[in-house]
Design a protein around this motif. Structure first.
Motif, PDB file in Angstrom:
ATOM      1  N   ILE A   1      48.374  51.938  87.520  1.00 17.69           N
ATOM      2  CA  ILE A   1      47.034  51.493  87.917  1.00 17.69           C
ATOM      3  C   ILE A   1      46.410  50.614  86.839  1.00 17.69           C
ATOM      4  O   ILE A   1      45.780  49.592  87.139  1.00 17.69           O
ATOM      5  CB  ILE A   1      46.147  52.715  88.232  1.00 17.69           C
ATOM      6  N   PHE A   2      46.588  50.981  85.574  1.00 16.80           N
ATOM      7  CA  PHE A   2      46.002  50.156  84.519  1.00 16.80           C
ATOM      8  C   PHE A   2      46.702  48.799  84.434  1.00 16.80           C
ATOM      9  O   PHE A   2      46.070  47.780  84.132  1.00 16.80           O
ATOM     10  CB  PHE A   2      46.054  50.871  83.166  1.00 16.80           C
ATOM     11  N   ALA A   3      48.017  48.785  84.708  1.00 21.64           N
ATOM     12  CA  ALA A   3      48.725  47.498  84.773  1.00 21.64           C
ATOM     13  C   ALA A   3      48.150  46.645  85.895  1.00 21.64           C
ATOM     14  O   ALA A   3      47.994  45.422  85.753  1.00 21.64           O
ATOM     15  CB  ALA A   3      50.223  47.725  84.990  1.00 21.64           C
ATOM     16  N   GLY A   4      47.807  47.272  87.018  1.00 17.36           N
ATOM     17  CA  GLY A   4      47.162  46.546  88.099  1.00 17.36           C
ATOM     18  C   GLY A   4      45.806  46.005  87.694  1.00 17.36           C
ATOM     19  O   GLY A   4      45.414  44.903  88.103  1.00 17.36           O
ATOM     20  N   ALA A   5      45.083  46.767  86.860  1.00 14.14           N
ATOM     21  CA  ALA A   5      43.787  46.306  86.367  1.00 14.14           C
ATOM     22  C   ALA A   5      43.951  45.090  85.458  1.00 14.14           C
ATOM     23  O   ALA A   5      43.200  44.104  85.574  1.00 14.14           O
ATOM     24  CB  ALA A   5      43.086  47.441  85.616  1.00 14.14           C
ATOM     25  N   ILE A   6      44.925  45.143  84.565  1.00 16.98           N
ATOM     26  CA  ILE A   6      45.182  44.006  83.668  1.00 16.98           C
ATOM     27  C   ILE A   6      45.629  42.788  84.476  1.00 16.98           C
ATOM     28  O   ILE A   6      45.210  41.647  84.213  1.00 16.98           O
ATOM     29  CB  ILE A   6      46.256  44.370  82.621  1.00 16.98           C
ATOM     30  N   ALA A   7      46.470  43.038  85.487  1.00 17.47           N
ATOM     31  CA  ALA A   7      46.919  41.929  86.347  1.00 17.47           C
ATOM     32  C   ALA A   7      45.737  41.287  87.060  1.00 17.47           C
ATOM     33  O   ALA A   7      45.670  40.067  87.220  1.00 17.47           O
ATOM     34  CB  ALA A   7      47.945  42.432  87.360  1.00 17.47           C
ATOM     35  N   GLY A   8      44.774  42.108  87.478  1.00 14.41           N
ATOM     36  CA  GLY A   8      43.579  41.575  88.112  1.00 14.41           C
ATOM     37  C   GLY A   8      42.795  40.679  87.175  1.00 14.41           C
ATOM     38  O   GLY A   8      42.295  39.607  87.570  1.00 14.41           O
ATOM     39  N   ALA A   9      42.699  41.096  85.909  1.00 10.40           N
ATOM     40  CA  ALA A   9      41.990  40.276  84.916  1.00 10.40           C
ATOM     41  C   ALA A   9      42.710  38.949  84.692  1.00 10.40           C
ATOM     42  O   ALA A   9      42.074  37.891  84.590  1.00 10.40           O
ATOM     43  CB  ALA A   9      41.873  41.058  83.601  1.00 10.40           C
ATOM     44  N   ILE A  10      44.048  38.998  84.625  1.00 11.29           N
ATOM     45  CA  ILE A  10      44.826  37.768  84.400  1.00 11.29           C
ATOM     46  C   ILE A  10      44.673  36.813  85.581  1.00 11.29           C
ATOM     47  O   ILE A  10      44.478  35.597  85.402  1.00 11.29           O
ATOM     48  CB  ILE A  10      46.312  38.116  84.164  1.00 11.29           C
ATOM     49  N   VAL A  11      44.756  37.352  86.811  1.00  9.60           N
ATOM     50  CA  VAL A  11      44.587  36.511  87.999  1.00  9.60           C
ATOM     51  C   VAL A  11      43.205  35.888  88.016  1.00  9.60           C
ATOM     52  O   VAL A  11      43.039  34.705  88.359  1.00  9.60           O
ATOM     53  CB  VAL A  11      44.840  37.336  89.284  1.00  9.60           C
ATOM     54  N   ALA A  12      42.188  36.651  87.628  1.00 10.40           N
ATOM     55  CA  ALA A  12      40.821  36.128  87.601  1.00 10.40           C
ATOM     56  C   ALA A  12      40.700  34.974  86.614  1.00 10.40           C
ATOM     57  O   ALA A  12      40.091  33.934  86.912  1.00 10.40           O
ATOM     58  CB  ALA A  12      39.843  37.240  87.237  1.00 10.40           C
ATOM     59  N   VAL A  13      41.286  35.145  85.443  1.00 12.82           N
ATOM     60  CA  VAL A  13      41.220  34.100  84.416  1.00 12.82           C
ATOM     61  C   VAL A  13      41.951  32.840  84.864  1.00 12.82           C
ATOM     62  O   VAL A  13      41.477  31.706  84.652  1.00 12.82           O
ATOM     63  CB  VAL A  13      41.806  34.628  83.086  1.00 12.82           C
ATOM     64  N   LEU A  14      43.103  32.996  85.501  1.00 18.88           N
ATOM     65  CA  LEU A  14      43.888  31.844  85.928  1.00 18.88           C
ATOM     66  C   LEU A  14      43.291  31.177  87.170  1.00 18.88           C
ATOM     67  O   LEU A  14      43.312  29.945  87.290  1.00 18.88           O
ATOM     68  CB  LEU A  14      45.336  32.264  86.222  1.00 18.88           C
ATOM     69  N   HIS A  15      42.767  31.990  88.077  1.00 21.97           N
ATOM     70  CA  HIS A  15      42.302  31.472  89.366  1.00 21.97           C
ATOM     71  C   HIS A  15      40.865  30.917  89.290  1.00 21.97           C
ATOM     72  O   HIS A  15      40.535  29.914  89.935  1.00 21.97           O
ATOM     73  CB  HIS A  15      42.375  32.575  90.418  1.00 21.97           C
ATOM     74  N   ASP A  16      40.015  31.572  88.495  1.00 24.17           N
ATOM     75  CA  ASP A  16      38.613  31.151  88.425  1.00 24.17           C
ATOM     76  C   ASP A  16      38.081  31.284  86.995  1.00 24.17           C
ATOM     77  O   ASP A  16      37.196  32.109  86.724  1.00 24.17           O
ATOM     78  CB  ASP A  16      37.776  32.001  89.383  1.00 24.17           C
ATOM     79  N   PRO A  17      38.619  30.492  86.059  1.00 23.69           N
ATOM     80  CA  PRO A  17      38.172  30.614  84.660  1.00 23.69           C
ATOM     81  C   PRO A  17      36.679  30.337  84.499  1.00 23.69           C
ATOM     82  O   PRO A  17      36.017  30.965  83.669  1.00 23.69           O
ATOM     83  CB  PRO A  17      39.020  29.580  83.922  1.00 23.69           C
ATOM     84  N   GLU A  18      36.161  29.414  85.284  1.00 25.56           N
ATOM     85  CA  GLU A  18      34.735  29.111  85.167  1.00 25.56           C
ATOM     86  C   GLU A  18      33.878  30.322  85.559  1.00 25.56           C
ATOM     87  O   GLU A  18      32.886  30.632  84.896  1.00 25.56           O
ATOM     88  CB  GLU A  18      34.388  27.921  86.059  1.00 25.56           C
TER      89      GLU A  18
END
Length: 515
Positions: free
Chosen positions: A272-289
């Motif tokens: 689950i925590f890996a999923g949380a980190i993956a969510g943060a990475i996707v957010a940074v890559l997909h919508d950095p602004e």
């Protein structure tokens, strides 16, 4: 997977004097009185502090009973420490789910699940579909907590946008999730039930399906009947989401990762925590602004601002600012901090349950009932009742699964009942009723994760209610009563075979903390 030695977990320590019936009743009655009073005085806010105080006070009452009967304060303190330690894996999972919700709200994973769910699902069959999909996924990965903390979050959002009942939706999610939890060979509750009863895991699953499948079918029919007839036009909701959020299939990557790691049998916290980190990475890559704006740090370099935004979502959740109230309400949530009230509830509940177990109070209440139970149906009904009461009093699913092995193992063997009967009945009762108790660790987790109180959803957890009733009905009909000599042997007490080995002491079993 983390393991907790049984000598530091469930079994009560030796005390100078066995508790009297009055001793056993006082803390249990205190629990009922103070929790009821908490609800009367504080209503829906009872779980935000008052219930915790009630549990703590009742724990002190139970400790006083144990001390009166000869327990040392050091032993009582150690029992509390061990009891809380047994719940730490569950607490860590809960914190990881909070972090996951925060980053999945920021990355668009939650809104993407809602968006495509609105396209594919209809209110007519939504509840039934929710139950069956959760059942299949939970059976595949063996974890009700993971299903509720990932798929369940998106389904709750879809229901809200369709104008469907959040209570019925939560009941459907939990019903399906607990079918998988009690029927999957990958489930920790299945492994614990078979270990404490001394049965074979695949024999247990085969017998469990005789009650689980009918309960799931009946639940699905009930959810289908609750479906809302009529046409549902999702055009406006979809257009609103399209105008405010950049929906992308890439947002499903964290969800896919969670399921792959679950199937690979990684510990739930890691998954689950890996999923949380993956969510943060996707957010940074997909919508950095968007992440940088959320960080509210214009003076920082972009890289540090992105790090701060992701970090904040993990810790304190995400706050959506699209300007559309319905979307912002769904996406402004999560963070580890959002779970602290539930962690507080779990800690106080585990402390109370540990003292009750240490003092031998529940055993004192159950032993006379077992001694007076003559028929097989009566014995099975007693196991079901004990499991439910244990979920209420000890506030922990694992204790309630392992305890019947200690209390009823020898009785089942003496009456010629196969160990798989005990493990099946425990799974049919202790496992499935745990999310129906607000202060049980499972009930607290489901309420915090799905965002709705246990009291609101409990009546709609049809599978969890029907399953223990079915196992009693089967016993009354003398059907699927498995004995050491096979099905259909006479219903009479007898000495166990000399070579029969029965693992009845939960002290010998390690809890696999997976939920």
């Amino acid at each position: 997977m983390a393991q907790i030695p049984r000598e530091e977990g469930i079994g009560p320590r030796a005390i100078s004097r066995p508790p009297s019936l009055v001793d056993a009743l006082v803390p249990c009655l205190a629990l009922v009185v103070f929790l009821s009073l908490s609800f009367v005085l504080f209503g829906s806010g009872a779980s935000s502090g008052p219930n915790q105080i009630a549990l703590l006070f009742c724990g002190i009452v139970a400790a006083g009973v144990a001390y009166k009967n000869g327990s040392r304060w050091d032993d009582i303190r150690q029992a509390v420490v061990d009891g809380i330690a047994a719940g730490l894996p569950a607490i860590l999972i809960l914190l990881a789910v909070g972090a996951l919700i925060g980053t999945w709200a920021m990355s668009g994973t939650i809104i993407s699940m809602i968006y495509y769910g609105l396209k594919l699902l209809s209110p007519v069959y939504f509840y039934a579909t929710t139950c069956l999909v959760c059942a299949v996924v939970a059976f595949s990965i063996g974890s009700s907590w993971t299903v509720a903390g990932t798929l369940g979050i998106g389904l709750m959002g879809i229901a809200a946008n369709m104008g469907l009942s959040p209570a019925v939706t939560a009941g459907a999610i939990i019903s399906g999730a607990y079918f998988g939890d009690k029927a999957s060979p990958l489930s920790d509750t299945v492994n614990l039930a078979t270990a404490t009863a001394g049965s074979d895991i695949y024999s247990h699953i085969r017998e469990s399906l005789w009650t689980s499948v009918p309960a799931l079918l009946l639940s699905s029919i009930a959810f289908a009947l609750l479906g809302q007839a009529g046409e549902f036009d999702a055009t406006r909701a979809l257009a609103m989401i399209d105008s405010k959020v950049d929906v992308s299939l890439w947002s499903f990557l964290p969800l896919v990762l969670v399921f792959l790691l679950s199937i690979a049998r990684l510990p739930p916290f890691v998954t689950i925590f890996a999923g949380a980190i993956a969510g943060a990475i996707v957010a940074v890559l997909h919508d950095p602004e968007g992440v940088a704006t959320f960080a509210a740090a214009p003076d920082l370099p972009l890289g540090l601002a992105l790090l701060k935004g992701a970090w904040a979502a993990l810790a304190n959740g995400f706050i959506s600012s699209t300007g559309e109230k319905s979307i912002d309400l769904v996406l402004s949530r999560g963070g580890m901090s959002s779970m602290m009230n539930t962690v507080w509830l779990i800690i106080t509940a585990l402390a109370f349950g540990a003292v009750v177990e240490h003092a031998g109070l529940l055993k004192r209440l159950i032993d006379p009932i077992v001694a007076r139970t003559k028929s097989t149906a009566g014995l099975i009904a007693t196991v079901v009742g004990t499991s439910v009461v244990s979920n209420v009093v000890t506030s922990d699913q694992y204790i309630s699964i392992a305890l019947p092995g200690k209390l009823f193992g020898r009785t089942f063997a003496d009456r010629g009942l196969a160990p798989v009967m005990l493990s099946r009945v425990v799974g049919d009762s202790a496992t499935v009723t745990s999310p129906l108790i607000p202060w049980n660790s499972c009930g607290a987790y489901m309420a915090a994760t799905l965002g709705i109180s246990t009291a609101a959803y409990a009546a709609f957890c049809f599978f969890n209610i029907v399953n223990p009733l079915l196992t009693i009905i089967f016993a009354l009909l003398n059907w699927r009563i498995v004995r050491t000599g096979g099905l259909g042997a006479p219903d009479e007490p007898r000495n166990p075979a000399p070579n029969l080995k029965h693992t009845s002491a939960p002290d010998e079993v390690a809890i696999v903390s997976k939920r």
